[in-house]
Enzyme design. Structure first.
Site, short mmCIF file in Angstrom:
data_model
loop_
_atom_site.label_atom_id
_atom_site.label_comp_id
_atom_site.label_asym_id
_atom_site.label_seq_id
_atom_site.Cartn_x
_atom_site.Cartn_y
_atom_site.Cartn_z
N GLU A 55 -13.08 -0.22 -9.60
CA GLU A 55 -12.71 -1.17 -10.66
C GLU A 55 -13.73 -1.27 -11.79
O GLU A 55 -13.36 -1.44 -12.96
CB GLU A 55 -12.45 -2.56 -10.06
CG GLU A 55 -11.20 -2.66 -9.22
CD GLU A 55 -11.37 -2.10 -7.83
OE1 GLU A 55 -10.34 -1.90 -7.13
OE2 GLU A 55 -12.53 -1.87 -7.41
N ASP A 74 -4.98 -9.90 -8.14
CA ASP A 74 -5.36 -9.03 -9.24
C ASP A 74 -4.24 -8.24 -9.91
O ASP A 74 -3.97 -8.39 -11.11
CB ASP A 74 -6.47 -8.07 -8.79
CG ASP A 74 -6.19 -7.41 -7.45
OD1 ASP A 74 -5.10 -7.59 -6.89
OD2 ASP A 74 -7.10 -6.71 -6.94
N GLU A 96 0.82 -1.21 0.00
CA GLU A 96 0.00 0.00 0.00
C GLU A 96 0.86 1.26 0.00
O GLU A 96 0.52 2.25 -0.65
CB GLU A 96 -0.94 0.00 1.21
CG GLU A 96 -1.96 -1.12 1.22
CD GLU A 96 -3.06 -0.95 0.18
OE1 GLU A 96 -3.10 0.10 -0.50
OE2 GLU A 96 -3.89 -1.87 0.05
N THR A 132 -1.68 0.54 -10.33
CA THR A 132 -2.93 -0.07 -9.85
C THR A 132 -3.73 0.87 -8.96
O THR A 132 -4.89 0.59 -8.65
CB THR A 132 -2.63 -1.39 -9.11
OG1 THR A 132 -3.84 -2.14 -8.97
CG2 THR A 132 -2.00 -1.13 -7.75
N ARG A 188 0.38 3.77 -3.21
CA ARG A 188 -0.27 5.04 -2.87
C ARG A 188 0.74 6.18 -2.71
O ARG A 188 0.59 7.24 -3.31
CB ARG A 188 -1.09 4.91 -1.59
CG ARG A 188 -2.19 3.87 -1.65
CD ARG A 188 -3.16 4.02 -0.51
NE ARG A 188 -3.95 2.81 -0.30
CZ ARG A 188 -5.15 2.78 0.27
NH1 ARG A 188 -5.72 3.89 0.67
NH2 ARG A 188 -5.79 1.63 0.44
#
Length: 570
Positions: free
Chosen positions: A475, A339, A207, A561, A211
């Site tokens: 998504e 994913d 993360e 992503t 981010r």
């Protein structure tokens, strides 16, 4: 005489009666000698003074005692109320000044026909500003906002400390949509931000990378402001000790202060495919821009390990041992915990200007195996979806997270030199986009759940209460964005607009946007969390759907992503 004075006073409670007895006593004094009168008179005067003072200033007995205490309480309560009123006025003044410092809201556009693209784009921009103003006013510097409680929020992925996740996740979106004052404010905060000194405890390597490092690299790519690049390198450097394992596969968590890293307690020494597999895009870009090769080397080591080990039936299990690089349980998914691994294989090839042919080959093999084993069509209406598999057992569940795969398939088709293959993946993208849309329109709110099932009795819905929530995930809209760019079919813009309206109706809170607990409830409760990825992903994709293709053209930019765009190397 003196005994008579005190006894009489003790039997009375009124000052008039007391003074009467004093006068009677003084009358008896007159019979004494002159010097005796003087002594006794002074004594009586002193006694009177003491008694009168005690009567007015000390608690009395009986009803007078109750009256005096009640009066004191009233005085005290009045003082407290006045003090609280002063504080309230001071707080109101601070809020007023803060509100004056916030730029005025964007005028709400009058939305007309479906072709009023500019009006819809402005509407989305207005939503962004509303959500940002709420964060700025009530949670500035905190990781996220609780829009209804009007206070900061944080989750364990950020460790402990005010690391401004929303600021860093949002800044490229603020810049892209033209919120200049908000962008400048965010930039000033980042300029003085020292990640290592602020954060405490364990943070998620994954993360933090997508981010924080991704967000800073993205705004650097858009502005070429070196400050952002330096901040990205500082944070990425903090993560490096997590890669010091026997295999080079990074641990999931790192303690920023001590540098110690570990896997999740529940993972039993295993790393998660989507986490260690979603490093290369950011680390390669960082090394390319700074000239520091350490980051690219760490990412390449992961790829080397995965290239060498055998894949069961061509599939990548979710779990991998950090110490032995052996697969754990053979669980497979296109959704959670897997994913973005598939996404990054494709996007890494695109990011290198399509020069990394080995990565493209590995992507082709991986996606072919997933189609062969996990792609299904529903019995009722032939809706396409990727199921999950545990060993040999197939679970016919499709996750909201897995809806990204439609956009990935479309991006593949847009970059695939073989036209037959390109046509196939465009079809796959369309079908996934349709399935995910069906999960939306079959709910009471017009918003899809966290996951949904397929069986003889159910299609694109869930009967599980634990799966019926929505936390502002992007998504589905992400796939519609890619479909719009590839096909220019107006239905994708219309679907996106319907989601805008549903967000306003069900997710808009007092000072921002919140997830909802049950999409099948026409009056759902809100979870009171404005996720940082609302800005980074959902708002960005919605804005871009209603924008010209010249804004972040897909032959020049690739998104990580978290939807942070990086320039493609040519």
């Amino acid at each position: 005489m003196w005994r008579s004075l005190f006894v009489n006073y003790g039997k009375q409670t009124k000052i008039g009666e007391f003074l009467y007895y004093v006068s009677q006593t003084c009358h008896g004094i007159m019979g004494l000698r002159s010097h005796e009168q003087l002594v006794v008179g002074v004594g009586v005067l002193f006694l009177v003074t003491v008694c009168v003072t005690a009567f007015f200033f000390l608690p009395a007995g009986g009803a007078d005692l109750y009256f005096r205490d009640e009066h004191a309480i009233q005085v005290r309560d009045t003082f407290v109320r006045e003090r609280e009123e002063v504080r309230r006025k001071q707080q109101e003044e601070l809020i007023r000044k803060a509100e004056e410092a916030i730029p005025a809201p964007i005028p709400k556009p009058e939305i007309g026909a479906a072709d009023d693209v500019e009006g819809r784009r402005t509407y989305v921009k207005q939503m962004i500003k509303f959500a940002w103003d709420g964060y700025r006013r009530y949670a500035w510097g905190e990781n996220e906002l609780k829009p209804n409680s009007k206070q900061g929020h944080s989750s364990s992925i950020f460790g402990y400390g005010k690391t401004g996740a929303t600021i860093i996740d949002a800044i490229d979106t603020l810049y892209l949509v033209g919120l200049k004052e908000e962008y400048e404010e965010a930039r000033k905060w980042i300029e003085t931000f020292d990640y290592k000194s602020v954060v405490k405890g364990d943070v998620s390597v994954f993360e933090t990378n997508i981010r924080f490092v991704g967000g800073l690299l993205s705004i650097y790519a858009l502005t070429e402001d070196k400050m952002f690049l330096e901040k990205a390198e500082q944070i990425a450097t903090v993560l490096l000790p997590a890669f010091e394992t026997s295999t080079g596969i990074p641990n999931a968590l790192i303690n920023v202060q001590s540098g110690r890293s570990k896997t999740y307690n529940w993972a039993n020494g295993k790393a998660i495919l989507s986490e260690y597999g979603s490093i290369q895009l950011e680390f390669d870009y960082l090394s390319n821009q700074t000239g520091n090769p350490i980051f690219a080397k760490k990412a390449q080591k992961i790829r080397d390990v995965l290239s060498e080990i055998e894949k069961p039936d061509g599939l990548y299990p979710i779990y991998l041992s950090v110490e032995t690089a052996k697969w754990g349980q053979h669980h497979y998914s296109m959704g959670a915990m897997a994913d973005s691994w598939y996404e990054y294989l494709l996007k890494q090839w695109i990011a290198t200007g399509k020069k990394d042919t080995k990565t493209k080959l590995e992507y082709d093999e991986a996606i072919f195996a997933m189609e062969k084993k996990l792609l299904f069509k529903s019995e009722q209406n032939s809706l396409w979806y990727f199921a999950k598999m545990f060993g040999t057992r197939v679970e016919h569940t499709f996750e909201h997270l897995a809806c990204f795969s439609g956009g990935m398939a479309v991006l593949h088709s847009m970059n695939e030199p073989n036209q037959t293959v390109a046509k196939h993946y465009l079809e796959l993208g369309k079908e996934i986009g349709k399935t995910c849309h069906e999960s939306y329109i079959r709910s009471a709110t017009g918003i899809g759940p966290e996951s949904f099932q397929f069986s003889a009795s159910i299609e694109a819905k869930t009967e599980r209460s634990q799966d019926s929530y929505y936390i502002l995930r992007p998504e589905v809209v992400e796939t519609w964005f890619y479909l719009w760019r590839a096909t220019k079919d107006e239905k994708y813009r219309q679907w996106a607009w319907e989601h805008v309206l549903n967000l306003e109706k069900y997710c808009r809170g007092k000072s921002g946007y919140s997830g909802i607990r049950n999409v099948y409830n026409s009056s759902p409760d809100q979870d009171d969390v404005q996720q940082s990825f609302l800005f980074a992903e959902l708002f960005k994709y919605l804005y871009l759907i209603f924008s010209d293709d010249s804004i972040l053209p897909l032959d020049q930019w690739v998104f990580n992503t978290e939807a942070h765009p990086f320039r493609i190397r040519h």
